[in-house]
Design an enzyme around this catalytic site. Structure first.
Site, PDB file in Angstrom:
ATOM      1  N   ASN A 467       0.810  -1.026  -0.091  1.00  0.00           N
ATOM      2  CA  ASN A 467      -0.082   0.159  -0.054  1.00  0.00           C
ATOM      3  C   ASN A 467       0.803   1.109   0.025  1.00  0.00           C
ATOM      4  O   ASN A 467       0.955   1.973   0.863  1.00  0.00           O
ATOM      5  CB  ASN A 467      -1.026  -0.141   1.268  1.00  0.00           C
ATOM      6  N   LEU A 468       1.824   1.329  -1.129  1.00  0.00           N
ATOM      7  CA  LEU A 468       2.729   2.482  -0.937  1.00  0.00           C
ATOM      8  C   LEU A 468       2.606   3.214  -2.473  1.00  0.00           C
ATOM      9  O   LEU A 468       2.457   2.167  -3.512  1.00  0.00           O
ATOM     10  CB  LEU A 468       4.163   1.959  -0.791  1.00  0.00           C
ATOM     11  N   PHE A 530       3.894   1.899  -7.593  1.00  0.00           N
ATOM     12  CA  PHE A 530       2.634   1.496  -6.970  1.00  0.00           C
ATOM     13  C   PHE A 530       2.811   0.014  -6.250  1.00  0.00           C
ATOM     14  O   PHE A 530       3.260  -0.783  -6.900  1.00  0.00           O
ATOM     15  CB  PHE A 530       1.240   1.503  -7.598  1.00  0.00           C
ATOM     16  N   GLU A 531       2.657   0.086  -5.204  1.00  0.00           N
ATOM     17  CA  GLU A 531       2.793  -1.386  -4.020  1.00  0.00           C
ATOM     18  C   GLU A 531       1.421  -1.668  -3.906  1.00  0.00           C
ATOM     19  O   GLU A 531       0.880  -1.028  -2.802  1.00  0.00           O
ATOM     20  CB  GLU A 531       3.803  -1.276  -2.968  1.00  0.00           C
ATOM     21  N   ILE A 532       0.625  -2.621  -4.306  1.00  0.00           N
ATOM     22  CA  ILE A 532      -0.598  -2.929  -4.347  1.00  0.00           C
ATOM     23  C   ILE A 532      -1.002  -3.989  -3.208  1.00  0.00           C
ATOM     24  O   ILE A 532      -0.230  -4.875  -3.115  1.00  0.00           O
ATOM     25  CB  ILE A 532      -1.196  -3.388  -5.768  1.00  0.00           C
TER      26      ILE A 532
END
Length: 831
Positions: A467-468, A530-532
């Protein structure tokens, strides 16, 4: 489908790929007859070859039946014949059940369908002519016998337990220490800790011996992997259509991505163009993308380019799902949503869902083990490069080799910028192995060539998990670029949609050789990772894809728009002239303008396996982009002419002196030992006050405490007036703690000291009086401005104009009549 964990042995049989024989893995296989090798179809049909076994009388179909001679692997390939390319697809089916065993559906007739088979299994190999003029292709089928478990002797691998732990890393030295251990470090973390996968007892010992503290987050990843797979099957079976633009309900296979991309193009020929990137993968697979724009074939129309890509890392399946759903979003939105239609009309959008098709295919087709053992191919991260492995591990195909998932290069550590430094590994079997050199891998060369030849003003590379939203730079010591306010503002805006944290990449930990660092520092195009999701590399589809994309529960972006809205923010940035530069002028119809720049950039000093370093490597990049004039006035959206690497570094001029050092007095007594903080609040608290302008200007403060013995362990936490943790230091094995906060807002703060461990509690080693040190802000630095070389050629390719062009972000530069009056125009601009 046969056992999953195997490695090649001597037995190999094949049907050859052509009339003159074929050398396969060093073994020359005799030719079969031409009738065996040639697939023929007089007509074509836009169908999915992998969906079912077709009637032999169906248009565009040819088939061969065969029996597997081994327990092992089938590799079926197609290749063009007689110089006619066309587009043929390939599928292998189990004859008894009709289920697809393997398939491939790239844009040309160069296909590799690979999977596991059993001895005496009856198979149907089906070739489908999708489009094009080629009536024939050659087919080759190779069977490889494999020993169980993938070891040279066939000895079964010992069962093991993989887990996820959160390692405490409150200081940058702790993060560097953790990265140096060679463990599988995830992207889920914050200022005080990072989640790490421990595959076995050896990993657990490595972490334990390091002295870093950790807490178990998930004690059994194998169980989680099996449960996730079961949840995916249940969701797909009970859900007719999801809320995604495509309605998809399950993770795609590689061949489904390939087919859907070219179907988007076939059904929307004026809006979508499918293309093959220039470099096949290590195993020879084509890498596919789509471009979406009005008048899509005219790639030199001067519009800004927005580039979205996924799956540098094989096991990160949600990354490719979000990328392809974005392609569907643009196509559907262009037809139904006026706001999206307007943005698509102002931009060109490139989507490459899978940068690393070899690795993805292996991970996607593997059994759901999730134990992170050497032969847990589901958790493969890297590509299929074998050349950097020790000789004994270079044998065998990527899907079944003696080194298992450990063989290969991490593509997202292989780009040139900062390559070779901390944040990537020089060791071949590490999950973050950087490769033999910058851009040594075909996957990264593909992205380099695409970005270098187009004005990619905006770029997102998709990963899991954490989340990043990460922005350059990847290395803290680099300092932020002059574009930091622009990068931060856009990152924060996107984070407001998906609920992620927006931070510089180094805020998680240092990384070198990453995609957006190279693209941004070399071209000036705004780039992000994006870190999903927070649940894992490919957790249940319903959450990691559907909820995260659409912004529904349980995603952090529920009710805020999710990644769909974040991607639209990025598209809006690409369409905004204030976010890039614009060249305007006039040129005759059919004349071509070209922007050119060549430069060298040093890598980091190259870290060696023994800890020493060698000098940086200088990497040459060339940026060439074109604009085709339609006659008269033009506007060409471009990146700034000065690369961020040389433009300078962000900072601010001090507006006053820093605050004087403050003492931090130790209260009387020693609190009891406490290893459970903040669950157990027993600690010492010391308030202090930070001043602000106009009296002082603090660029940072450091809270420093010290004691006598390294065997004693005190931890330091700093909170603001709202009770929020703003910085901390909890190292262990030291005689001090130092907690740092940059650009601290003025106000009241509290330092909290926790007595984590005393060697002799009866004679405690108390901390002495501490202090709060202050430093001024670092002023900005500015480099020399760079120019593009702008040239103009006429309809027959003759050079008729040349000029140097300087352009800043947000600036519009009038280059005048560069094709007919370039020398005078250049002098006019310099007055």
């Amino acid at each position: 489908m046969g056992p999953r964990r195997r490695s090649p042995v001597a037995l190999r049989t094949a049907i050859a790929l052509g009339a003159s024989g074929l050398v396969i893995f060093g073994v020359t296989v005799p030719s079969a007859t031409a009738a065996d090798n040639v697939m023929r179809a007089d007509g074509s049909a836009g169908r999915a070859c992998y969906e079912s076994v077709q009637s032999r009388r169906a248009a565009g179909i040819d088939q061969r039946e065969m029996t597997s001679t081994v327990d092992g692997l089938i590799q079926a390939r197609l290749a063009p014949r007689d110089g006619a390319e066309g587009d043929w697809d390939l599928a292998v089916f189990d004859k008894a059940t009709g289920k697809v065993v393997a398939a491939s559906a790239a844009l040309r007739s160069r296909e590799l369908a690979e999977s596991f088979v059993k001895k005496d299994q009856q198979l149907i190999v089906q070739a489908c002519r999708y489009s094009g003029s080629a009536r024939t292709v050659t087919v080759g089928v190779d069977f490889l016998a494999l020993t169980p478990q993938g070891t040279p002797t066939g000895v079964a691998e010992q069962a093991q337990r993989a887990e996820v732990v959160r390692v405490e890393t409150p200081e940058r030295t702790d993060k560097s220490k953790l990265l140096a251990l060679g463990l599988d470090v995830t992207e889920k973390g914050d200022e005080t800790g990072i989640e790490v996968v421990l595959a076995d007892d050896a990993d657990r010992k490595t972490l334990r011996d390091s002295g870093l503290r950790s807490t178990v987050i998930n004690p059994d990843l194998s169980k989680t992997s099996r449960e996730d797979a079961a949840r995916d099957r249940e969701y797909a079976a009970t859900t007719q259509a999801s809320g995604l633009p495509s309605g998809r309900t399950s993770y795609r296979h590689l061949y489904e991505y390939e087919f859907e991309l070219k179907e988007l193009a076939r059904k929307n020929p004026k809006l979508v163009k499918a293309f093959t990137l220039p470099n096949p993968s290590v195993e020879g697979r084509d890498v596919l993308g789509v471009e979406i724009a009005t008048d899509v074939a005219n790639i030199a129309d001067g519009k800004p380019v927005n580039f979205t890509m996924g799956v540098h890392h094989a096991r990160e399946w949600p990354a490719s799902e979000h990328a392809i759903e974005w392609a569907y979003e643009l196509v559907n939105g262009y037809q139904k949503d006026p706001a999206i239609k307007s943005l698509v009309g102002k931009t060109r959008n490139i989507v490459v869902p899978i940068v690393n098709p070899d690795g993805f295919s292996i991970s996607r087709e593997a059994e759901p083990k999730g134990d992170f053992s050497r032969f847990d191919y589901e958790m493969k991260r890297k590509n299929c490069q074998a050349a950097d492995s020790p000789p004994q591990f270079r044998t065998g195909v990527c899907k079944a080799n003696p080194a298992g998932r450990e063989r290969g290069t991490d593509p997202n550590r292989n780009y040139a910028t900062f390559w070779g430094g901390n944040g990537a590994s020089p060791n071949w079997n590490s999950d973050t192995f950087r490769g033999a050199g910058p851009f040594s891998e075909p996957e990264t060369r593909n992205i380099r060539e695409l970005v270098s030849k187009r004005q990619v003003t905006n770029l997102i590379t998709l990963h899991t998990y954490g989340n990043l939203i990460l922005r350059p730079p990847g290395v803290a010591d680099t300092r932020a670029p002059l574009d930091e306010p622009v990068l931060k503002a856009l990152g924060d805006k996107m984070a407001s949609r998906n609920g992620y944290r927006s931070i510089p990449s180094w805020g998680l930990y240092d990384t070198t050789g990453t995609t957006e660092d190279w693209s941004f520092w070399s071209t000036g195009g705004l780039g992000y990772t994006f870190e999903i999701n927070t649940a894992g590399f490919h957790p249940p589809f319903q959450n990691a894809v559907v909820a995260e994309y659409t912004g529904t529960a349980p995603a952090a972006g529920a009710g805020k728009g999710g990644n769909r809205a974040a991607f639209l923010d990025m598209l809006g940035s690409a369409a905004d002239p204030a976010q890039h530069a614009t060249l305007i002028g006039s040129a005759p119809r059919g004349y071509q303008l070209k922007l050119h720049k060549t430069f060298q950039t040093p890598t980091s000093p190259v870290l060696q396996p023994d800890g020493s370093t060698k000098p940086p490597i200088y990497v040459t990049d060339t940026l060439d982009s074109t604009y085709s004039s339609t006659g008269g006035r033009f506007a060409w959206s471009v990146n700034p002419s000065t690369r961020p690497y040389v433009a300078g570094r962000y900072g601010r001029e001090p507006q006053g002196p820093p605050q004087a050092t403050l003492p931090l007095a130790n209260p009387a007594g020693v609190p009891a030992e406490n290893t459970q903080y903040p669950g157990n609040p027993v600690a010492e608290s010391m308030p202090f006050t930070i001043k602000g302008l106009p009296e002082v200007d603090n660029g940072r403060f450091d809270v420093v405490v010290e004691w006598a013995s390294t065997d004693t362990d005190w931890d330091l936490y700093v909170y603001n007036a709202a009770g929020e943790l703003v910085t901390s230091s909890a190292a262990g094995g030291t005689k001090s703690e130092r907690a740092t906060l940059f650009d601290p807002p003025p106000g009241n703060y509290t330092a909290v000291m926790v007595n984590y461990d005393q060697v002799d509690p009866a004679n405690p080693d108390d901390w002495g009086n501490g202090r709060i040190e202050f430093a001024p802000p670092i002023p900005p630095t500015y480099g020399t401005k760079e120019a593009y070389t702008l040239t103009c050629t006429n309809r027959i390719g003759r050079l008729v104009g040349i000029a140097d062009v300087f352009a800043d972000r947000g600036q519009t530069v009038d280059v005048g009549e560069v094709c007919t009056n370039s020398a005078r125009a250049t002098k006019d601009r310099r007055r």
